[in-house]
Design a protein around this motif. Sequence first.
Motif, PDB file in Angstrom:
ATOM      1  N   LEU A  71     -98.393   0.586  40.947  1.00  0.00           N
ATOM      2  CA  LEU A  71     -99.288   1.263  41.881  1.00  0.00           C
ATOM      3  C   LEU A  71     -99.060   0.806  43.314  1.00  0.00           C
ATOM      4  CD1 LEU A  71    -101.736   3.164  42.306  1.00  0.00           C
ATOM      5  CD2 LEU A  71    -103.214   1.180  41.883  1.00  0.00           C
ATOM      6  N   PHE A  72     -98.853  -0.490  43.502  1.00  0.00           N
ATOM      7  CA  PHE A  72     -98.750  -1.028  44.861  1.00  0.00           C
ATOM      8  C   PHE A  72     -97.311  -1.234  45.338  1.00  0.00           C
ATOM      9  CE2 PHE A  72    -102.978  -2.496  43.426  1.00  0.00           C
ATOM     10  CZ  PHE A  72    -103.744  -1.927  44.432  1.00  0.00           C
ATOM     11  N   LEU A  73     -96.374  -1.457  44.403  1.00  0.00           N
ATOM     12  CA  LEU A  73     -95.016  -1.801  44.818  1.00  0.00           C
ATOM     13  C   LEU A  73     -94.059  -0.613  44.821  1.00  0.00           C
ATOM     14  CD1 LEU A  73     -94.545  -5.243  43.003  1.00  0.00           C
ATOM     15  CD2 LEU A  73     -95.264  -4.805  45.358  1.00  0.00           C
ATOM     16  N   LEU A  74     -94.247   0.339  43.905  1.00  0.00           N
ATOM     17  CA  LEU A  74     -93.316   1.465  43.861  1.00  0.00           C
ATOM     18  C   LEU A  74     -93.284   2.276  45.155  1.00  0.00           C
ATOM     19  CD1 LEU A  74     -93.334   3.039  40.278  1.00  0.00           C
ATOM     20  CD2 LEU A  74     -91.706   1.485  41.312  1.00  0.00           C
ATOM     21  N   PRO A  75     -94.458   2.597  45.754  1.00  0.00           N
ATOM     22  CA  PRO A  75     -94.392   3.366  47.008  1.00  0.00           C
ATOM     23  C   PRO A  75     -93.613   2.646  48.104  1.00  0.00           C
ATOM     24  CG  PRO A  75     -96.619   3.373  46.128  1.00  0.00           C
ATOM     25  CD  PRO A  75     -95.848   2.369  45.321  1.00  0.00           C
ATOM     26  N   LEU A  76     -93.631   1.314  48.072  1.00  0.00           N
ATOM     27  CA  LEU A  76     -92.911   0.548  49.087  1.00  0.00           C
ATOM     28  C   LEU A  76     -91.404   0.585  48.867  1.00  0.00           C
ATOM     29  CD1 LEU A  76     -95.224  -2.614  49.277  1.00  0.00           C
ATOM     30  CD2 LEU A  76     -95.253  -0.580  50.740  1.00  0.00           C
ATOM     31  N   SER A  77     -90.986   0.835  47.638  1.00  0.00           N
ATOM     32  CA  SER A  77     -89.556   0.825  47.324  1.00  0.00           C
ATOM     33  C   SER A  77     -88.903   2.199  47.461  1.00  0.00           C
ATOM     34  CB  SER A  77     -89.337   0.293  45.906  1.00  0.00           C
ATOM     35  OG  SER A  77     -89.889   1.181  44.947  1.00  0.00           O
ATOM     36  N   ILE A  78     -89.714   3.242  47.600  1.00  0.00           N
ATOM     37  CA  ILE A  78     -89.167   4.595  47.740  1.00  0.00           C
ATOM     38  C   ILE A  78     -88.827   4.849  49.205  1.00  0.00           C
ATOM     39  CG2 ILE A  78     -89.639   7.063  47.488  1.00  0.00           C
ATOM     40  CD1 ILE A  78     -91.492   6.383  45.167  1.00  0.00           C
ATOM     41  N   PRO A  79     -87.589   5.233  49.518  1.00  0.00           N
ATOM     42  CA  PRO A  79     -87.169   5.448  50.919  1.00  0.00           C
ATOM     43  C   PRO A  79     -87.668   6.791  51.461  1.00  0.00           C
ATOM     44  CG  PRO A  79     -85.341   5.924  49.459  1.00  0.00           C
ATOM     45  CD  PRO A  79     -86.468   5.446  48.571  1.00  0.00           C
ATOM     46  N   TRP A  80     -88.948   6.874  51.730  1.00  0.00           N
ATOM     47  CA  TRP A  80     -89.561   8.143  52.116  1.00  0.00           C
ATOM     48  C   TRP A  80     -88.886   8.775  53.332  1.00  0.00           C
ATOM     49  CZ3 TRP A  80     -92.691   9.954  48.520  1.00  0.00           C
ATOM     50  CH2 TRP A  80     -93.363   9.052  47.684  1.00  0.00           C
ATOM     51  N   ALA A  81     -88.498   7.953  54.308  1.00  0.00           N
ATOM     52  CA  ALA A  81     -87.917   8.488  55.547  1.00  0.00           C
ATOM     53  C   ALA A  81     -86.517   9.048  55.336  1.00  0.00           C
ATOM     54  CB  ALA A  81     -87.882   7.390  56.608  1.00  0.00           C
ATOM     55  N   GLN A  82     -85.884   8.669  54.207  1.00  0.00           N
ATOM     56  CA  GLN A  82     -84.491   9.075  53.998  1.00  0.00           C
ATOM     57  C   GLN A  82     -84.336  10.208  53.001  1.00  0.00           C
ATOM     58  OE1 GLN A  82     -81.737   5.687  53.474  1.00  0.00           O
ATOM     59  NE2 GLN A  82     -83.446   4.341  53.953  1.00  0.00           N
ATOM     60  N   ILE A  83     -85.408  10.570  52.286  1.00  0.00           N
ATOM     61  CA  ILE A  83     -85.263  11.605  51.273  1.00  0.00           C
ATOM     62  C   ILE A  83     -85.610  12.965  51.859  1.00  0.00           C
ATOM     63  CG2 ILE A  83     -85.691  10.018  49.382  1.00  0.00           C
ATOM     64  CD1 ILE A  83     -88.502  10.960  49.170  1.00  0.00           C
ATOM     65  N   SER A  84     -84.809  13.956  51.472  1.00  0.00           N
ATOM     66  CA  SER A  84     -84.977  15.297  52.041  1.00  0.00           C
ATOM     67  C   SER A  84     -86.071  16.099  51.348  1.00  0.00           C
ATOM     68  CB  SER A  84     -83.644  16.061  51.948  1.00  0.00           C
ATOM     69  OG  SER A  84     -83.172  16.097  50.608  1.00  0.00           O
ATOM     70  N   ALA A  85     -86.352  15.772  50.086  1.00  0.00           N
ATOM     71  CA  ALA A  85     -87.394  16.478  49.325  1.00  0.00           C
ATOM     72  C   ALA A  85     -88.475  15.459  48.954  1.00  0.00           C
ATOM     73  CB  ALA A  85     -86.799  17.126  48.090  1.00  0.00           C
ATOM     74  N   ASP A 268     -80.372   8.276  43.058  1.00  0.00           N
ATOM     75  CA  ASP A 268     -80.175   9.702  43.311  1.00  0.00           C
ATOM     76  C   ASP A 268     -80.772  10.137  44.642  1.00  0.00           C
ATOM     77  OD1 ASP A 268     -78.639  10.460  41.182  1.00  0.00           O
ATOM     78  OD2 ASP A 268     -80.269  11.328  40.001  1.00  0.00           O
ATOM     79  N   LEU A 269     -81.969   9.654  44.947  1.00  0.00           N
ATOM     80  CA  LEU A 269     -82.620  10.065  46.198  1.00  0.00           C
ATOM     81  C   LEU A 269     -81.810   9.632  47.413  1.00  0.00           C
ATOM     82  CD1 LEU A 269     -86.394   9.332  45.422  1.00  0.00           C
ATOM     83  CD2 LEU A 269     -85.209  11.533  45.407  1.00  0.00           C
ATOM     84  N   LEU A 270     -81.277   8.421  47.367  1.00  0.00           N
ATOM     85  CA  LEU A 270     -80.443   7.943  48.477  1.00  0.00           C
ATOM     86  C   LEU A 270     -79.121   8.704  48.520  1.00  0.00           C
ATOM     87  CD1 LEU A 270     -81.116   4.107  48.238  1.00  0.00           C
ATOM     88  CD2 LEU A 270     -81.889   5.668  50.024  1.00  0.00           C
ATOM     89  N   TRP A 271     -78.593   9.023  47.356  1.00  0.00           N
ATOM     90  CA  TRP A 271     -77.335   9.768  47.291  1.00  0.00           C
ATOM     91  C   TRP A 271     -77.501  11.168  47.872  1.00  0.00           C
ATOM     92  CZ3 TRP A 271     -76.107  14.272  44.676  1.00  0.00           C
ATOM     93  CH2 TRP A 271     -74.742  14.565  44.564  1.00  0.00           C
ATOM     94  N   ILE A 272     -78.618  11.834  47.563  1.00  0.00           N
ATOM     95  CA  ILE A 272     -78.852  13.185  48.079  1.00  0.00           C
ATOM     96  C   ILE A 272     -78.864  13.198  49.595  1.00  0.00           C
ATOM     97  CG2 ILE A 272     -80.621  14.998  48.295  1.00  0.00           C
ATOM     98  CD1 ILE A 272     -81.396  14.479  45.418  1.00  0.00           C
ATOM     99  N   SER A 273     -79.421  12.160  50.204  1.00  0.00           N
ATOM    100  CA  SER A 273     -79.565  12.136  51.666  1.00  0.00           C
ATOM    101  C   SER A 273     -78.232  12.130  52.398  1.00  0.00           C
ATOM    102  CB  SER A 273     -80.387  10.906  52.083  1.00  0.00           C
ATOM    103  OG  SER A 273     -79.685   9.713  51.794  1.00  0.00           O
ATOM    104  N   SER A 274     -77.172  11.714  51.711  1.00  0.00           N
ATOM    105  CA  SER A 274     -75.870  11.644  52.386  1.00  0.00           C
ATOM    106  C   SER A 274     -74.831  12.600  51.786  1.00  0.00           C
ATOM    107  CB  SER A 274     -75.320  10.214  52.320  1.00  0.00           C
ATOM    108  OG  SER A 274     -75.150   9.789  50.984  1.00  0.00           O
ATOM    109  N   TYR A 275     -75.220  13.349  50.754  1.00  0.00           N
ATOM    110  CA  TYR A 275     -74.248  14.211  50.076  1.00  0.00           C
ATOM    111  C   TYR A 275     -74.337  15.638  50.619  1.00  0.00           C
ATOM    112  CZ  TYR A 275     -71.682  16.553  46.337  1.00  0.00           C
ATOM    113  OH  TYR A 275     -70.784  17.307  45.625  1.00  0.00           O
ATOM    114  N   ARG A 276     -73.177  16.265  50.719  1.00  0.00           N
ATOM    115  CA  ARG A 276     -73.135  17.660  51.118  1.00  0.00           C
ATOM    116  C   ARG A 276     -72.359  18.441  50.059  1.00  0.00           C
ATOM    117  NH1 ARG A 276     -76.309  15.754  53.611  1.00  0.00           N
ATOM    118  NH2 ARG A 276     -76.702  15.661  55.859  1.00  0.00           N
ATOM    119  N   CYS A 277     -72.983  19.488  49.546  1.00  0.00           N
ATOM    120  CA  CYS A 277     -72.321  20.279  48.515  1.00  0.00           C
ATOM    121  C   CYS A 277     -71.085  20.964  49.083  1.00  0.00           C
ATOM    122  CB  CYS A 277     -73.296  21.330  47.979  1.00  0.00           C
ATOM    123  SG  CYS A 277     -74.669  20.657  47.006  1.00  0.00           S
ATOM    124  N   PRO A 278     -70.012  21.084  48.286  1.00  0.00           N
ATOM    125  CA  PRO A 278     -68.817  21.793  48.757  1.00  0.00           C
ATOM    126  C   PRO A 278     -69.123  23.263  48.985  1.00  0.00           C
ATOM    127  CG  PRO A 278     -68.665  21.306  46.409  1.00  0.00           C
ATOM    128  CD  PRO A 278     -69.869  20.573  46.914  1.00  0.00           C
TER     129      PRO A 278
END
Length: 279
Positions: A71-85, A268-278
């Motif tokens: 409840l308290f630690l997971l939100p801190l570990s999610i890179p909210w500023a870097q995820i597109s969705a 996956d969330l960090l990967w999506i932020s830097s990946y571009r589909c062909p």
Amino acid sequence: MDFKICPSMAFLNGPRLLDLASSPRHLQFNRYVLTGYRPVSSVNECVKSLFYLHNELGNIYTHGIPLLCFLFLLPLSIPWAQISATWLGIVHFLACLSPQLGSVLYHLFMNHEGGAPVYRTLLTLDMCGICMVNTLGALPIVYTTLLCYPSTRTVALLSYTLLSSYAIYCAVSATSRFRRLQSFAWQALFRFLLFYARWAGLGAGSPTALRHFLTTDLLALLGGLINITRVPERWRPGCFDYWCNSHQIMHVLVVGSILYLHWGVLDDLLWISSYRCPP
């Protein structure tokens, strides 16, 4: 009702505990756990059972402590500023909390004075929590795997949601532990098709996430099998009444499963932020 009693192993003014034969009939679901049953209790008395030893205490704390940590630690570990969705982070957070919350409420209040009807409601809530982690927990996996196929991704998300609704119905209406575990088979098959697509290069996703997701499902399956086989208390009835019985082992494996799910989704969330589909 006259209950036969057995000595309580209380460490804080707990009531005298019951043996299996003397406990309410709807709580006699594990014939290998022989002692340590709480008597029928009010809400207040159920809450007080957090502070004395009984055979559900381990089940409460093996999910209660992780619930507070998540409840308290997971939100801190999610890179909210870097995820597109952002919704992917939200559903993932809810997925990680849901089985712990339903389990704690079930085990804490299962001996409530409301009897079997209250127990069945709590069991349904517990099953819904498990269904939610299977449903919400997989949505980021579906989204990421089909990232470069928007139309297919939409159909897959809708299909998995409908399939999960059916799984929830099967789980809450199941009449045995085996059938409850069986209820999640189609969801597992759907996820393994996605895992195969990643492995075969047909789907997208972080290169490190797949092994986390496979470990997630393997730990969950192992926990389910241990729970329905009642090992190790089946081998030594009465020796695992308070600690290290099958349900507690399953709880620990479920927590490990959720951690691996979290690590995989983060990759996956960090990967999506830097990946571009062909093109």
